[in-house]
Design a protein around this motif. Structure first.
Motif, PDB file in Angstrom:
ATOM      1  N   ASP A 157       2.103  61.738 -12.164  1.00 43.10           N
ATOM      2  CA  ASP A 157       1.579  62.004 -13.502  1.00 43.10           C
ATOM      3  C   ASP A 157       0.609  63.185 -13.447  1.00 43.10           C
ATOM      4  OD1 ASP A 157       1.356  61.330 -16.285  1.00 43.10           O
ATOM      5  OD2 ASP A 157      -0.642  60.542 -15.869  1.00 43.10           O
ATOM      6  N   MET A 158       0.729  64.094 -14.398  1.00 40.24           N
ATOM      7  CA  MET A 158      -0.124  65.274 -14.456  1.00 40.24           C
ATOM      8  C   MET A 158      -1.422  64.963 -15.194  1.00 40.24           C
ATOM      9  SD  MET A 158       1.329  67.912 -12.958  1.00 40.24           S
ATOM     10  CE  MET A 158       0.421  69.288 -13.701  1.00 40.24           C
ATOM     11  N   GLY A 159      -2.490  65.632 -14.771  1.00 40.83           N
ATOM     12  CA  GLY A 159      -3.779  65.499 -15.448  1.00 40.83           C
ATOM     13  C   GLY A 159      -4.710  66.606 -15.017  1.00 40.83           C
ATOM     14  N   MET A 160      -5.265  67.353 -15.974  1.00 40.51           N
ATOM     15  CA  MET A 160      -6.198  68.448 -15.694  1.00 40.51           C
ATOM     16  C   MET A 160      -5.604  69.463 -14.725  1.00 40.51           C
ATOM     17  SD  MET A 160      -9.769  66.308 -15.513  1.00 40.51           S
ATOM     18  CE  MET A 160     -10.764  67.809 -15.417  1.00 40.51           C
ATOM     19  N   GLY A 161      -4.312  69.761 -14.896  1.00 43.41           N
ATOM     20  CA  GLY A 161      -3.664  70.781 -14.089  1.00 43.41           C
ATOM     21  C   GLY A 161      -3.261  70.348 -12.697  1.00 43.41           C
ATOM     22  N   ALA A 162      -3.366  69.058 -12.388  1.00 45.47           N
ATOM     23  CA  ALA A 162      -3.017  68.569 -11.052  1.00 45.47           C
ATOM     24  C   ALA A 162      -2.086  67.368 -11.173  1.00 45.47           C
ATOM     25  CB  ALA A 162      -4.272  68.180 -10.270  1.00 45.47           C
ATOM     26  N   GLN A 163      -1.245  67.201 -10.172  1.00 43.67           N
ATOM     27  CA  GLN A 163      -0.298  66.090 -10.126  1.00 43.67           C
ATOM     28  C   GLN A 163      -0.734  65.155  -9.008  1.00 43.67           C
ATOM     29  OE1 GLN A 163       3.787  67.349 -10.412  1.00 43.67           O
ATOM     30  NE2 GLN A 163       4.554  65.509  -9.431  1.00 43.67           N
ATOM     31  N   ARG A 164      -1.608  64.188  -9.355  1.00 45.65           N
ATOM     32  CA  ARG A 164      -2.259  63.359  -8.335  1.00 45.65           C
ATOM     33  C   ARG A 164      -2.072  61.863  -8.544  1.00 45.65           C
ATOM     34  NH1 ARG A 164      -8.183  66.395  -8.645  1.00 45.65           N
ATOM     35  NH2 ARG A 164      -7.426  68.499  -8.131  1.00 45.65           N
ATOM     36  N   ILE A 177       4.570  61.087  -1.360  1.00 44.76           N
ATOM     37  CA  ILE A 177       5.846  61.750  -1.630  1.00 44.76           C
ATOM     38  C   ILE A 177       6.303  61.441  -3.056  1.00 44.76           C
ATOM     39  CG2 ILE A 177       8.287  61.837  -0.982  1.00 44.76           C
ATOM     40  CD1 ILE A 177       7.405  61.274   1.906  1.00 44.76           C
ATOM     41  N   ALA A 178       6.071  60.188  -3.501  1.00 49.43           N
ATOM     42  CA  ALA A 178       6.419  59.817  -4.872  1.00 49.43           C
ATOM     43  C   ALA A 178       5.606  60.627  -5.876  1.00 49.43           C
ATOM     44  CB  ALA A 178       6.194  58.322  -5.082  1.00 49.43           C
ATOM     45  N   VAL A 179       4.344  60.886  -5.562  1.00 50.00           N
ATOM     46  CA  VAL A 179       3.513  61.727  -6.431  1.00 50.00           C
ATOM     47  C   VAL A 179       4.108  63.124  -6.533  1.00 50.00           C
ATOM     48  CG1 VAL A 179       1.270  62.854  -6.634  1.00 50.00           C
ATOM     49  CG2 VAL A 179       1.382  60.443  -6.040  1.00 50.00           C
ATOM     50  N   GLU A 180       4.568  63.637  -5.398  1.00 49.83           N
ATOM     51  CA  GLU A 180       5.176  64.972  -5.375  1.00 49.83           C
ATOM     52  C   GLU A 180       6.415  65.040  -6.260  1.00 49.83           C
ATOM     53  OE1 GLU A 180       5.581  68.960  -3.892  1.00 49.83           O
ATOM     54  OE2 GLU A 180       3.948  67.520  -3.644  1.00 49.83           O
ATOM     55  N   ILE A 181       7.157  63.926  -6.328  1.00 44.86           N
ATOM     56  CA  ILE A 181       8.424  63.921  -7.064  1.00 44.86           C
ATOM     57  C   ILE A 181       8.230  63.575  -8.537  1.00 44.86           C
ATOM     58  CG2 ILE A 181      10.696  62.816  -7.247  1.00 44.86           C
ATOM     59  CD1 ILE A 181      10.515  62.343  -4.197  1.00 44.86           C
ATOM     60  N   MET A 182       7.432  62.544  -8.807  1.00 46.11           N
ATOM     61  CA  MET A 182       7.340  62.045 -10.188  1.00 46.11           C
ATOM     62  C   MET A 182       5.905  61.677 -10.577  1.00 46.11           C
ATOM     63  SD  MET A 182       9.052  58.305  -9.596  1.00 46.11           S
ATOM     64  CE  MET A 182       8.393  57.157  -8.378  1.00 46.11           C
ATOM     65  N   LEU A 184      -0.006  58.157  -9.785  1.00 43.19           N
ATOM     66  CA  LEU A 184       1.189  57.368 -10.051  1.00 43.19           C
ATOM     67  C   LEU A 184       0.863  56.386 -11.165  1.00 43.19           C
ATOM     68  CD1 LEU A 184       2.702  56.508  -6.541  1.00 43.19           C
ATOM     69  CD2 LEU A 184       3.555  58.160  -8.215  1.00 43.19           C
ATOM     70  N   VAL A 185       1.828  56.137 -12.021  1.00 44.32           N
ATOM     71  CA  VAL A 185       1.618  55.256 -13.162  1.00 44.32           C
ATOM     72  C   VAL A 185       2.579  54.076 -13.073  1.00 44.32           C
ATOM     73  CG1 VAL A 185       1.685  55.036 -15.676  1.00 44.32           C
ATOM     74  CG2 VAL A 185       0.858  57.159 -14.623  1.00 44.32           C
ATOM     75  N   ILE A 186       2.045  52.867 -13.134  1.00 43.09           N
ATOM     76  CA  ILE A 186       2.842  51.659 -13.295  1.00 43.09           C
ATOM     77  C   ILE A 186       2.751  51.294 -14.756  1.00 43.09           C
ATOM     78  CG2 ILE A 186       3.166  49.261 -12.616  1.00 43.09           C
ATOM     79  CD1 ILE A 186       1.770  49.902  -9.998  1.00 43.09           C
ATOM     80  N   PRO A 187       3.822  51.507 -15.535  1.00 43.51           N
ATOM     81  CA  PRO A 187       3.756  51.338 -16.998  1.00 43.51           C
ATOM     82  C   PRO A 187       3.190  49.988 -17.407  1.00 43.51           C
ATOM     83  CG  PRO A 187       5.856  52.308 -16.352  1.00 43.51           C
ATOM     84  CD  PRO A 187       5.167  51.898 -15.092  1.00 43.51           C
ATOM     85  N   GLY A 188       2.175  50.051 -18.259  1.00 42.98           N
ATOM     86  CA  GLY A 188       1.566  48.841 -18.785  1.00 42.98           C
ATOM     87  C   GLY A 188       0.651  48.118 -17.830  1.00 42.98           C
ATOM     88  N   VAL A 189       0.470  48.666 -16.611  1.00 46.00           N
ATOM     89  CA  VAL A 189      -0.352  47.973 -15.606  1.00 46.00           C
ATOM     90  C   VAL A 189      -1.531  48.852 -15.173  1.00 46.00           C
ATOM     91  CG1 VAL A 189      -0.410  46.852 -13.343  1.00 46.00           C
ATOM     92  CG2 VAL A 189       1.639  46.680 -14.783  1.00 46.00           C
ATOM     93  N   MET A 190      -1.257  49.996 -14.573  1.00 42.02           N
ATOM     94  CA  MET A 190      -2.347  50.813 -14.051  1.00 42.02           C
ATOM     95  C   MET A 190      -1.890  52.240 -13.774  1.00 42.02           C
ATOM     96  SD  MET A 190      -2.377  49.681  -9.990  1.00 42.02           S
ATOM     97  CE  MET A 190      -3.981  49.128 -10.122  1.00 42.02           C
ATOM     98  N   ARG A 191      -2.871  53.106 -13.633  1.00 41.35           N
ATOM     99  CA  ARG A 191      -2.686  54.494 -13.204  1.00 41.35           C
ATOM    100  C   ARG A 191      -3.641  54.707 -12.031  1.00 41.35           C
ATOM    101  NH1 ARG A 191      -5.290  59.548 -14.973  1.00 41.35           N
ATOM    102  NH2 ARG A 191      -3.821  61.286 -14.920  1.00 41.35           N
ATOM    103  N   PHE A 192      -3.103  55.048 -10.885  1.00 37.48           N
ATOM    104  CA  PHE A 192      -3.956  55.132  -9.701  1.00 37.48           C
ATOM    105  C   PHE A 192      -3.616  56.372  -8.895  1.00 37.48           C
ATOM    106  CE2 PHE A 192      -0.138  53.046  -8.346  1.00 37.48           C
ATOM    107  CZ  PHE A 192       0.062  53.410  -7.043  1.00 37.48           C
ATOM    108  N   GLN A 193      -4.526  56.693  -7.969  1.00 41.61           N
ATOM    109  CA  GLN A 193      -4.429  57.909  -7.164  1.00 41.61           C
ATOM    110  C   GLN A 193      -4.150  57.516  -5.713  1.00 41.61           C
ATOM    111  OE1 GLN A 193      -7.683  60.502  -8.043  1.00 41.61           O
ATOM    112  NE2 GLN A 193      -7.118  62.034  -6.524  1.00 41.61           N
TER     113      GLN A 193
END
Length: 377
Positions: free
Chosen positions: A103-110, A96-101, A112-121
């Motif tokens: 991170d976009m990439g290659m035309g998809a919103q899949r 649900i958090a992905v749906e709201i906020m 979540l980003v933890i600033p300075g830590v990680m980007r995960f799916q």
């Protein structure tokens, strides 16, 4: 010294336990996984254009994933069963958090980003949380499952699958759904109900087609005839099959693949890494990898079959069958036998979240096997 009902003292039992039993790991499965990972890093080095930094990053992710695997192997199936609802709720909340906020990439919103830590799916985490939840529900119910149990399972499956499909990520949504469907099938579903559900699924295909995005429809149409758009939607599959075919029986040699090294092959270090393998190592190299995967699946299913708790048996069996589907779908789509759905080759393609999720699943499998009770022979 007191003895148990089998006439064996606790002290003699502890002395007879091997080192691997004490740390709850299966040495043969672990060996096969390590061989696959090391071999995969070699293929990734070539597929990435000899990008050593990328290979090192992937190696560090594998180290983290192996640590997660060992930690999960120490947990009992009972503990995992207690955590199933929390893991499922957390996974759905992150979707649900992905749906709201997200991170976009290659035309998809899949992501979540933890600033300075990680980007995960988060959808990758549902590949474990989903079968855990369904197995936890069914293990507390009479088996084979009744109609009401199937309705509850359908709701549990439908919510996250729809959220993932909206990202859009049709391939992952189908794999997440399959991971839960395998649990239901292993619970002893009758063939009559399986036939009925299969007929309903077939009847729903037109509805699925109407709700697919244009690029997803193009993938299906391109699968049927790649030559209709050779420089557009058909480019990926044409280049991948060309690379595999040019490798012949023995391949062109490591780092010598022309389609990959000259960058004709798209996504060569992720979804289409099998094409690099086929071009550089040929039919022999591809068969070697497929045999390695087959050995892993067979060993995993053997460990799952030894489980004595319903929850552990359902979950472990689902994990291994889903792992098999990953391999089958990736090899099938790269070789032109299936539509392109964006499924990486397990433990070979570049990716962090998927590597951790896959090895976490093997940790759960080893936990289920290690916690089996001692029974008379």
């Amino acid at each position: 010294m007191t003895k148990n009902v089998l006439g064996i003292s606790p002290g003699s039992l502890s002395r007879k336990r091997s080192y691997w039993e004490r740390i709850h790991l299966d040495p043969w499965l672990l060996l096969l996984l390590v061989v696959l990972i090391i071999s995969g890093l070699g293929v990734l080095y070539s597929a990435s254009g000899q990008n050593l930094d990328l290979v090192i990053r992937q190696g560090m992710r594998f180290i983290l994933a192996l640590v997660v695997m060992v930690v999960l192997a120490q947990l009992s199936p009972t503990t995992l069963q207690r955590w199933a609802l929390a893991a499922y709720a957390l996974g759905v909340s992150m979707l649900i958090a992905v749906e709201i906020m997200g991170d976009m990439g290659m035309g998809a919103q899949r992501w979540l980003v933890i600033p300075g830590v990680m980007r995960f799916q988060p959808s990758e985490l549902m590949k474990l949380a989903m079968p855990m939840m369904v197995a936890a529900w069914l293990s507390r119910r009479p088996l084979p499952p009744r109609l009401w149990d199937l309705v509850v399972c359908a709701v549990l499956i439908g919510v996250p699958v729809l959220l993932i499909a909206r990202q859009p990520d049709l391939g992952t949504s189908l794999l997440v759904a399959l991971s839960a469907v395998f649990v239901v099938l292993l619970a002893g579903l009758s063939w009559r109900i399986i036939g009925l559900l299969s007929a309903l699924a077939a009847a729903a295909l037109p509805l699925l087609w109407m709700n697919m995005h244009d690029y997803q429809k193009r993938r299906v149409l391109t699968f049927l005839d790649p030559e209709t758009d050779p420089l557009g939607a058909g480019w990926n599959i044409i280049q991948s099959t060309t690379a595999i075919g040019s490798g012949g029986v023995w391949g062109k040699g490591w780092l010598e693949g022309t389609q990959s090294q000259l960058e004709f092959l798209p996504e060569r270090h992720t979804d289409f890494i099998v094409a690099v393998l086929g071009e550089e190592f040929g039919l022999v190299g591809m068969l070697a990898f497929l045999i390695l995967y087959l050995l892993i699946v067979c060993r995993g299913l053997w460990l799952a079959s030894a489980a004595q708790e319903t929850f552990g048996r359902l979950l472990a069996g689902s994990i291994m069958l889903t792992f098999f589907i990953y391999v089958f779908v990736n090899v099938g789509m790269v070789s032109g036998l299936l539509p392109v759905v964006g499924v990486p080759l397990p433990l070979v393609s570049y990716g962090g979240t998927s590597s951790v999720t896959l090895l976490a699943g093997f940790g759960i499998l080893m936990s289920v096997h290690a916690q089996r009770r001692l029974l008379p022979r």
